[in-house]
Write a protein that holds these residues in place. Structure first.
Motif, PDB file in Angstrom:
ATOM      1  N   GLN A  23       0.640  -2.600   1.120  1.00 51.10           N
ATOM      2  CA  GLN A  23      -0.384  -2.021   0.489  1.00 51.10           C
ATOM      3  C   GLN A  23      -0.014  -2.801  -0.613  1.00 51.10           C
ATOM      4  OE1 GLN A  23       0.262   2.135  -0.447  1.00 51.10           O
ATOM      5  NE2 GLN A  23      -1.458   2.263  -1.499  1.00 51.10           N
ATOM      6  N   ALA A  24       0.655  -2.532  -1.059  1.00 47.05           N
ATOM      7  CA  ALA A  24       1.712  -3.409  -2.189  1.00 47.05           C
ATOM      8  C   ALA A  24       0.908  -5.004  -2.310  1.00 47.05           C
ATOM      9  CB  ALA A  24       2.612  -3.493  -3.005  1.00 47.05           C
ATOM     10  N   LEU A  25       0.778  -5.452  -1.828  1.00 45.37           N
ATOM     11  CA  LEU A  25       0.262  -6.934  -0.785  1.00 45.37           C
ATOM     12  C   LEU A  25      -1.224  -6.585  -0.736  1.00 45.37           C
ATOM     13  CD1 LEU A  25       3.468  -8.334   1.317  1.00 45.37           C
ATOM     14  CD2 LEU A  25       2.738  -9.496  -0.717  1.00 45.37           C
ATOM     15  N   LEU A  26      -1.153  -6.447   0.422  1.00 47.79           N
ATOM     16  CA  LEU A  26      -3.033  -6.221  -0.031  1.00 47.79           C
ATOM     17  C   LEU A  26      -3.345  -5.616  -1.280  1.00 47.79           C
ATOM     18  CD1 LEU A  26      -3.338  -3.756   3.129  1.00 47.79           C
ATOM     19  CD2 LEU A  26      -4.026  -6.343   2.945  1.00 47.79           C
ATOM     20  N   SER A  27      -3.220  -5.198  -1.921  1.00 44.01           N
ATOM     21  CA  SER A  27      -3.121  -4.802  -3.681  1.00 44.01           C
ATOM     22  C   SER A  27      -3.343  -6.165  -4.408  1.00 44.01           C
ATOM     23  CB  SER A  27      -2.041  -4.304  -4.432  1.00 44.01           C
ATOM     24  OG  SER A  27      -3.238  -2.587  -3.357  1.00 44.01           O
ATOM     25  N   GLU A  28      -2.644  -7.321  -3.878  1.00 43.19           N
ATOM     26  CA  GLU A  28      -2.368  -8.136  -5.107  1.00 43.19           C
ATOM     27  C   GLU A  28      -3.753  -9.174  -3.927  1.00 43.19           C
ATOM     28  OE1 GLU A  28       1.330 -11.232  -4.725  1.00 43.19           O
ATOM     29  OE2 GLU A  28       1.026  -9.948  -4.563  1.00 43.19           O
ATOM     30  N   LEU A  29      -3.342  -9.521  -2.868  1.00 42.35           N
ATOM     31  CA  LEU A  29      -4.541 -10.041  -2.000  1.00 42.35           C
ATOM     32  C   LEU A  29      -6.081  -9.923  -2.183  1.00 42.35           C
ATOM     33  CD1 LEU A  29      -5.260 -12.923   0.057  1.00 42.35           C
ATOM     34  CD2 LEU A  29      -4.848 -10.225   1.808  1.00 42.35           C
ATOM     35  N   ALA A  30      -6.364  -8.536  -2.851  1.00 42.11           N
ATOM     36  CA  ALA A  30      -7.094  -8.021  -2.876  1.00 42.11           C
ATOM     37  C   ALA A  30      -8.404  -8.281  -4.061  1.00 42.11           C
ATOM     38  CB  ALA A  30      -7.864  -6.476  -2.622  1.00 42.11           C
ATOM     39  N   GLN A  31      -6.930  -8.366  -4.791  1.00 41.94           N
ATOM     40  CA  GLN A  31      -7.200  -9.250  -6.458  1.00 41.94           C
ATOM     41  C   GLN A  31      -8.132 -10.634  -6.054  1.00 41.94           C
ATOM     42  OE1 GLN A  31      -4.360  -8.042  -9.624  1.00 41.94           O
ATOM     43  NE2 GLN A  31      -5.429  -8.567 -11.444  1.00 41.94           N
ATOM     44  N   ALA A  32      -6.665 -10.899  -5.694  1.00 41.14           N
ATOM     45  CA  ALA A  32      -6.961 -12.290  -5.668  1.00 41.14           C
ATOM     46  C   ALA A  32      -8.347 -13.372  -5.193  1.00 41.14           C
ATOM     47  CB  ALA A  32      -5.689 -13.257  -5.201  1.00 41.14           C
ATOM     48  N   SER A  33      -8.588 -12.288  -4.044  1.00 35.63           N
ATOM     49  CA  SER A  33      -9.966 -12.485  -3.240  1.00 35.63           C
ATOM     50  C   SER A  33     -10.800 -11.707  -3.474  1.00 35.63           C
ATOM     51  CB  SER A  33      -9.874 -11.956  -1.790  1.00 35.63           C
ATOM     52  OG  SER A  33      -8.663 -12.307  -1.057  1.00 35.63           O
ATOM     53  N   ARG A  34     -10.828 -11.393  -4.724  1.00 37.31           N
ATOM     54  CA  ARG A  34     -12.480 -11.041  -5.647  1.00 37.31           C
ATOM     55  C   ARG A  34     -12.594 -11.859  -5.600  1.00 37.31           C
ATOM     56  NH1 ARG A  34      -9.313  -5.396  -5.693  1.00 37.31           N
ATOM     57  NH2 ARG A  34      -9.870  -4.257  -4.597  1.00 37.31           N
ATOM     58  N   GLY A  35     -12.220 -12.910  -6.481  1.00 40.07           N
ATOM     59  CA  GLY A  35     -12.433 -14.252  -7.858  1.00 40.07           C
ATOM     60  C   GLY A  35     -12.628 -15.181  -7.261  1.00 40.07           C
TER      61      GLY A  35
END
Length: 100
Positions: A23-35
């Motif tokens: 979950q923590a890593l998906l949050s980080e990945l989601a934030q980066a991917s949205r850019g």
């Protein structure tokens, strides 16, 4: 008329005891991917009936945008390097959504 887009639906099933890390890593990945330039939407959800089951919904302008995402530094580092080793199973499907 709506614009067509490339839809990705992924199901990640965390190994026992690894859901919090995933979950923590998906949050980080989601934030980066949205850019990413071709990203239109990126979010994930946690199953209420199956602990450790994550559903990821992604939208890109086209298949090339998704391929760029898969080749991005953040996906290589976080997705392939850190998340995937924490999974028992991973299912990814994609389709082109026509404009209406």
């Amino acid at each position: 008329m709506a614009t067509p887009y490339f839809q990705v639906i992924a199901h990640y099933h965390a190994k026992a005891g690894e859901a919090g890390k995933v979950q923590a890593l998906l949050s980080e990945l989601a934030q980066a991917s949205r850019g990413e330039p071709a990203n239109l939407y990126y979010d994930f959800f946690i199953s209420t009936s199956e602990p450790g089951h994550f559903v990821i919904l992604e939208r890109y302008t086209d298949a090339a945008g998704f391929e760029a995402h898969r080749n991005s530094g953040h996906f290589q580092r976080i997705g392939f390097g850190q998340i995937i080793p924490l999974l028992d199973k991973r299912e990814v499907s994609s389709c082109m959504v026509p404009g209406n």
